[in-house]
Design a protein around this motif. Structure first.
Motif, mmCIF file in Angstrom:
data_model
loop_
_atom_site.group_PDB
_atom_site.id
_atom_site.type_symbol
_atom_site.label_atom_id
_atom_site.label_comp_id
_atom_site.label_asym_id
_atom_site.label_seq_id
_atom_site.Cartn_x
_atom_site.Cartn_y
_atom_site.Cartn_z
ATOM 1 N N THR A 13 -14.547 -11.400 12.894
ATOM 2 C CA THR A 13 -15.394 -11.930 12.039
ATOM 3 C C THR A 13 -16.367 -13.017 12.954
ATOM 4 O O THR A 13 -16.340 -13.136 14.050
ATOM 5 C CB THR A 13 -14.771 -12.560 10.919
ATOM 6 N N VAL A 14 -17.310 -13.294 12.047
ATOM 7 C CA VAL A 14 -18.466 -14.343 12.559
ATOM 8 C C VAL A 14 -17.579 -15.614 13.045
ATOM 9 O O VAL A 14 -18.134 -16.254 13.969
ATOM 10 C CB VAL A 14 -19.402 -14.407 11.609
ATOM 11 N N LEU A 15 -16.380 -15.812 12.652
ATOM 12 C CA LEU A 15 -15.703 -17.042 13.056
ATOM 13 C C LEU A 15 -15.368 -16.947 14.426
ATOM 14 O O LEU A 15 -15.096 -17.900 15.112
ATOM 15 C CB LEU A 15 -14.385 -17.145 12.052
ATOM 16 N N ASP A 16 -14.986 -15.685 15.025
ATOM 17 C CA ASP A 16 -14.682 -15.740 16.067
ATOM 18 C C ASP A 16 -15.515 -15.972 17.370
ATOM 19 O O ASP A 16 -15.087 -16.167 18.352
ATOM 20 C CB ASP A 16 -14.363 -14.217 16.468
ATOM 21 N N LEU A 17 -16.685 -16.302 16.817
ATOM 22 C CA LEU A 17 -17.745 -16.687 17.635
ATOM 23 C C LEU A 17 -17.695 -18.097 17.996
ATOM 24 O O LEU A 17 -18.399 -18.646 18.993
ATOM 25 C CB LEU A 17 -19.091 -16.492 17.130
ATOM 26 N N PHE A 18 -16.963 -18.802 17.333
ATOM 27 C CA PHE A 18 -16.773 -20.252 17.473
ATOM 28 C C PHE A 18 -15.536 -20.680 17.786
ATOM 29 O O PHE A 18 -15.205 -21.893 17.685
ATOM 30 C CB PHE A 18 -17.267 -20.756 16.153
ATOM 31 N N LYS A 19 -14.340 -19.844 17.866
ATOM 32 C CA LYS A 19 -13.089 -20.273 18.163
ATOM 33 C C LYS A 19 -12.798 -20.613 19.683
ATOM 34 O O LYS A 19 -11.782 -21.541 19.801
ATOM 35 C CB LYS A 19 -11.924 -18.966 17.701
ATOM 36 N N THR A 20 -13.526 -20.206 20.492
ATOM 37 C CA THR A 20 -13.287 -20.413 21.856
ATOM 38 C C THR A 20 -14.384 -21.249 22.523
ATOM 39 O O THR A 20 -15.636 -21.203 21.930
ATOM 40 C CB THR A 20 -12.980 -19.240 22.803
ATOM 41 N N PRO A 21 -13.884 -22.191 23.474
ATOM 42 C CA PRO A 21 -15.368 -23.107 24.075
ATOM 43 C C PRO A 21 -16.424 -22.412 24.470
ATOM 44 O O PRO A 21 -17.542 -22.812 24.111
ATOM 45 C CB PRO A 21 -14.806 -23.710 25.216
ATOM 46 N N VAL A 22 -16.297 -21.453 25.308
ATOM 47 C CA VAL A 22 -17.461 -20.703 26.122
ATOM 48 C C VAL A 22 -18.377 -19.947 24.837
ATOM 49 O O VAL A 22 -19.560 -19.889 24.817
ATOM 50 C CB VAL A 22 -17.217 -19.824 27.045
ATOM 51 N N MET A 23 -17.713 -19.101 23.945
ATOM 52 C CA MET A 23 -18.247 -18.304 23.159
ATOM 53 C C MET A 23 -18.783 -19.552 22.232
ATOM 54 O O MET A 23 -20.128 -19.219 21.508
ATOM 55 C CB MET A 23 -17.199 -17.528 22.306
ATOM 56 N N CYS A 24 -18.357 -20.850 21.870
ATOM 57 C CA CYS A 24 -19.072 -21.391 20.623
ATOM 58 C C CYS A 24 -20.272 -22.023 21.547
ATOM 59 O O CYS A 24 -21.331 -22.266 20.621
ATOM 60 C CB CYS A 24 -17.766 -22.583 20.553
ATOM 61 N N LYS A 25 -20.151 -22.355 22.624
ATOM 62 C CA LYS A 25 -21.423 -22.855 23.354
ATOM 63 C C LYS A 25 -22.386 -21.860 23.361
ATOM 64 O O LYS A 25 -23.596 -22.253 22.983
ATOM 65 C CB LYS A 25 -21.048 -23.313 24.734
ATOM 66 N N THR A 26 -22.137 -20.721 23.573
ATOM 67 C CA THR A 26 -23.123 -19.578 23.782
ATOM 68 C C THR A 26 -23.458 -19.523 22.356
ATOM 69 O O THR A 26 -25.096 -19.151 22.232
ATOM 70 C CB THR A 26 -22.268 -18.180 24.138
ATOM 71 N N ALA A 27 -22.707 -19.258 21.165
ATOM 72 C CA ALA A 27 -23.254 -19.118 19.828
ATOM 73 C C ALA A 27 -24.105 -20.283 19.302
ATOM 74 O O ALA A 27 -25.208 -19.889 18.724
ATOM 75 C CB ALA A 27 -22.052 -18.943 19.035
ATOM 76 N N CYS A 28 -23.903 -21.261 19.560
ATOM 77 C CA CYS A 28 -24.701 -22.499 19.279
ATOM 78 C C CYS A 28 -25.950 -22.666 20.084
ATOM 79 O O CYS A 28 -27.195 -23.033 19.492
ATOM 80 C CB CYS A 28 -24.028 -23.749 19.380
ATOM 81 N N CYS A 29 -25.974 -22.395 21.174
ATOM 82 C CA CYS A 29 -27.241 -22.217 22.181
ATOM 83 C C CYS A 29 -28.155 -21.330 21.559
ATOM 84 O O CYS A 29 -29.448 -21.321 21.444
ATOM 85 C CB CYS A 29 -26.817 -22.249 23.465
ATOM 86 N N THR A 30 -27.549 -19.837 21.577
ATOM 87 C CA THR A 30 -28.543 -18.802 21.147
ATOM 88 C C THR A 30 -29.040 -18.850 19.763
ATOM 89 O O THR A 30 -30.154 -18.511 19.272
ATOM 90 C CB THR A 30 -27.736 -17.317 21.223
ATOM 91 N N MET A 31 -28.284 -19.521 18.780
ATOM 92 C CA MET A 31 -28.728 -19.773 17.293
ATOM 93 C C MET A 31 -30.068 -20.693 17.448
ATOM 94 O O MET A 31 -30.938 -20.330 16.833
ATOM 95 C CB MET A 31 -27.457 -20.256 16.533
ATOM 96 N N LEU A 32 -29.911 -21.769 18.333
ATOM 97 C CA LEU A 32 -31.143 -22.785 18.216
ATOM 98 C C LEU A 32 -32.148 -22.172 19.089
ATOM 99 O O LEU A 32 -33.263 -22.412 18.665
ATOM 100 C CB LEU A 32 -30.514 -24.098 19.183
ATOM 101 N N VAL A 33 -31.906 -21.288 20.144
ATOM 102 C CA VAL A 33 -33.081 -20.721 20.849
ATOM 103 C C VAL A 33 -33.854 -19.739 19.807
ATOM 104 O O VAL A 33 -34.984 -19.767 19.784
ATOM 105 C CB VAL A 33 -32.592 -20.013 22.226
ATOM 106 N N TRP A 34 -33.061 -18.790 19.232
ATOM 107 C CA TRP A 34 -33.831 -17.935 18.215
ATOM 108 C C TRP A 34 -34.462 -18.878 17.108
ATOM 109 O O TRP A 34 -35.395 -18.485 16.685
ATOM 110 C CB TRP A 34 -32.674 -17.000 17.566
#
Length: 211
Positions: A13-34
């Motif tokens: 699910t979308v929650l899996d994007l935020f459960k681990t450190p690298v994935m969470c960093k990637t998700a937060c950065c790309t969300m802000l970039v978009w």
């Protein structure tokens, strides 16, 4: 085969994007970039009448600049990498938008030229977003992640005209906000990993291992 079968059996699910450190960093950065790319792009596009040039002419110029911008983007993505292209495009666009905001209004040619270059940089950043984000996420959550980041882009497009209304009180503030967001997220892009000539990750574990 066991690894592939375990991936097929798992649900994400979308929650899996935020459960681990690298994935969470990637998700937060790309969300802000978009968000900031769309925010600055549509913010600049809504201010066409502010350049002192015929609105129909500037519309044609703004549309035409996307063609060379995307060709430059292709070369940069292929030879200089995704991270550099994404970050440099946003930083350059943000800098131009802020500088252009303080150029005297009677210098219409200079203001229009700067705005066109800024628009081209943002068009380049937009193209890079689609490619770069897709390569950052693993196969198991790639489409979920792309849905999330494109939603952030739509949110940026919706908020941009609202911020433009602030200009009725403080004329220079909207462009400073648009440019500042692009500058901030352009810098943030360099926290992400480079994906040029690297295999696409299949699992979240692959992303964490490469982080």
């Amino acid at each position: 085969m066991e690894k592939e079968l375990s991936n097929v059996k798992s649900t994400y699910t979308v929650l899996d994007l935020f459960k681990t450190p690298v994935m969470c960093k990637t998700a937060c950065c790309t969300m802000l970039v978009w968000f900031s790319t769309s925010f600055a792009y549509y913010g600049l596009a809504t201010d066409l009448q502010g350049f002192g040039v015929d609105i129909y002419l500037i519309q044609v110029i703004f549309g035409a600049v996307d063609i060379p911008a995307k060709f430059v983007g292709i070369l940069s993505l292929s030879y200089m990498g995704r991270r550099f292209t994404q970050g440099a495009s946003l930083i350059l666009a943000g800098s131009i938008v802020i500088i252009n905001n303080f150029v005297p209004h009677d210098l219409t040619t200079l203001r229009t030229s700067l705005a066109v270059v800024g628009k081209g940089c943002l068009a380049n950043a937009f193209s890079c977003c689609y490619l770069y984000s897709g390569e950052l996420y693993p196969t198991v959550v790639r489409q979920t992640a792309m849905g999330l980041v494109t939603t952030m882009a739509r949110l940026g497009a919706m908020i941009a005209p609202v911020v433009k209304m602030i200009g009725d009180s403080v004329s220079f503030l909207p462009m400073v906000i648009y440019g500042g967001m692009a500058l901030f997220t352009g810098t943030l892009t360099f926290l992400l990993r480079e994906t040029l000539n690297t295999p696409l990750p299949d699992t979240i574990e692959d992303v964490e291992g490469s982080g």
